[in-house]
Design a protein around this motif. Structure first.
Motif, short mmCIF file in Angstrom:
data_model
loop_
_atom_site.label_atom_id
_atom_site.label_comp_id
_atom_site.label_asym_id
_atom_site.label_seq_id
_atom_site.Cartn_x
_atom_site.Cartn_y
_atom_site.Cartn_z
N LYS A 81 0.93 -1.16 0.09
CA LYS A 81 0.16 0.17 0.11
C LYS A 81 0.86 1.29 -0.09
N GLN A 105 1.12 4.05 -3.09
CA GLN A 105 0.89 5.43 -2.84
C GLN A 105 1.83 6.41 -3.41
N GLU A 106 2.87 5.94 -2.76
CA GLU A 106 4.15 6.79 -3.41
C GLU A 106 4.49 6.80 -4.73
N GLY A 160 2.18 6.58 -6.79
CA GLY A 160 1.00 7.30 -7.38
C GLY A 160 1.16 8.83 -7.11
N ARG A 161 1.80 9.17 -6.14
CA ARG A 161 2.19 10.43 -5.91
C ARG A 161 3.22 11.24 -6.71
#
Length: 440
Positions: A381, A385-386, A388-389
């Motif tokens: 996860k 998320q990283e 995606g950022r």
């Protein structure tokens, strides 16, 4: 695949394989000292969970389990009361929460505080979360041995926290994932036990793991699988490194750097494969002008030597005592290699060293190019998320104007000329020494 044709002969290849095997086995402790293979309770920092059952505990771990309330003092066995009645009173109803071997609230609290404090300290030092539930247990023994050892099958990372109702709660860690005991697979290879079917199971599917493990050891007399659950500190990172070296043996053997480290002068590599001459300090400004170098932080001449060598693709060891700017130099190396279009893997035993360099990259706006893959950042996860950022961002590195660069060059030349003039050896003129003594 690595073959003897890549080496001077099969003898060198055999030596390299033997060295790699030594490196690999040195990572794993297969003796009785390894808690992953020989779990034993300690007085203060391990807990045996008797209630709820292993399956119920695992299924409810995401929402968390409170520990059952206990008396401040251990109940006495009075007249007309049997010891078994006291034991039932300790366990209580299943709905009360987790029940362990601790009989009083103070003893349970000491154990939980000790576990949490030690786990936090290890995490702060090394970025490793070691507080786990050992779910399912293999009772095994060496051939011919009369006594056996217990090894947990599944490691489920957990955290200890205080709930709103004031009770202590145990729940699954949001940042870590369950995994099979990696040391057990390595150990069972010595018994020629095929553990593949167990390794294919989802660690969170306890029934499937227990069933596959029971089938794998069915032919070993005296070996047993149980659904015991214990709470303790389990460190398994070295076993993971062992497996990685085993799975990628051909790639490791094909590395010239590994070959040079393992065989030294007998590696058969060209003399200039890793040997190089660093830029001389008195020529660093000439050959690697600072205004033309991709430096993001201040650096002296010796640090710029290292950055220039790294950007040139050289392999070397940078040594220095604390406080001499190694982290700053590493940050400049990473930035320089990124500027050259290279990818960089920065590893360290201590998490603090990784955080220092990452913070310095953030301070110069390069954090979007950095992906932290240690400690709590290793979960799927967190990685997703990283990624995606950074994919959504468009970082732009600030550029210096040509006028600023020209001014920096002029200032550097002036300072260098002053330093050269101050250190220039001059011929002693008549009377100069006498005048100097008068001044002194």
């Amino acid at each position: 695949m690595t073959n003897s044709g890549d080496f001077g002969g099969s003898q060198e290849l055999d030596r390299l394989k033997a060295m790699l095997e030594n490196w690999r086995t040195s990572l794993v402790d297969l003796s009785g000292r390894n808690r992953l293979l020989n779990f034993r309770h300690t007085k203060s920092a391990t807990l045996e969970i008797s209630t709820p059952s292993a399956q119920d505990l695992v299924e409810g771990l995401a929402r968390g389990w409170d520990f059952a309330p206990l008396p401040d003092e251990e109940p006495e066995v009075g007249e007309g009361t049997r010891p078994g009645d006291v034991l039932l009173a300790k366990k209580g109803d299943r709905g009360d929460g987790i029940v362990t071997q601790k009989a009083t609230a103070p003893s349970l609290l000491r154990a939980l505080n000790s576990l949490r404090a030690k786990a936090t300290q290890i995490f702060n030092d090394y970025g490793l979360w070691t507080l786990n539930l050992g779910v399912g247990m293999l009772r095994w023994r060496e051939d011919g041995a009369e006594t056996g050892s217990d090894a947990p099958l599944v490691l489920m990372p957990v955290v200890i926290e205080r709930a709103r109702n004031g009770r202590i709660r145990l729940r699954a860690s949001d940042d870590e994932e369950p995994r099979l005991n990696p040391a057990l697979k390595v150990k069972l290879e010595q018994f020629h036990i095929d553990w593949t079917s167990v390794g294919e199971q989802d660690p969170s599917d306890l029934r499937a793991v227990l069933s596959a493990a029971a089938r794998a050891v069915a032919g070993k007399a005296g070996w047993q699988i149980s659904d015991r659950v214990v709470l303790a500190l389990f460190a398994s990172h070295k076993e993971s490194m062992y497996q990685d070296l085993l799975d990628n043996e051909d790639r490791v053997l094909g590395s010239d750097l590994v070959r040079a480290m393992a065989l030294g002068p007998n590696s058969g590599l060209a003399s200039d494969r890793f040997d190089f001459e660093a830029i001389e300090l008195d020529r660093i400004d000439e050959l690697s002008p600072p205004e033309d170098s991709p430096l993001v932080l201040d650096a002296d001449a010796s640090q710029r030597q290292a950055v220039a060598a790294a950007v040139a693709g050289r392999s070397f060891v940078l040594d220095g005592p604390p406080g001499t700017g190694k982290s700053q130099t590493i940050t400049n190396m990473i930035a320089g290699l990124m500027h050259a279009g290279r990818s960089v893997l920065f590893v360290s035993e201590k998490a603090a060293a990784l955080d220092v360099v990452l913070d310095r990259l953030k301070s110069v706006g390069l954090d979007s190019y950095a992906l932290a893959l240690h400690s709590h950042n290793t979960s799927r996860k967190a990685v997703a998320q990283e990624l995606g950022r950074v994919l959504a961002e468009e970082p732009r590195a600030p550029q210096l104007s040509q006028q600023t660069l020209a001014q920096a060059r002029e200032l550097r030349l002036a300072l260098s000329a002053y330093a050269e003039a101050m250190n220039e050896v001059r011929v002693n003129r008549p009377g100069f020494g006498r005048d100097l003594r008068l001044w002194l």
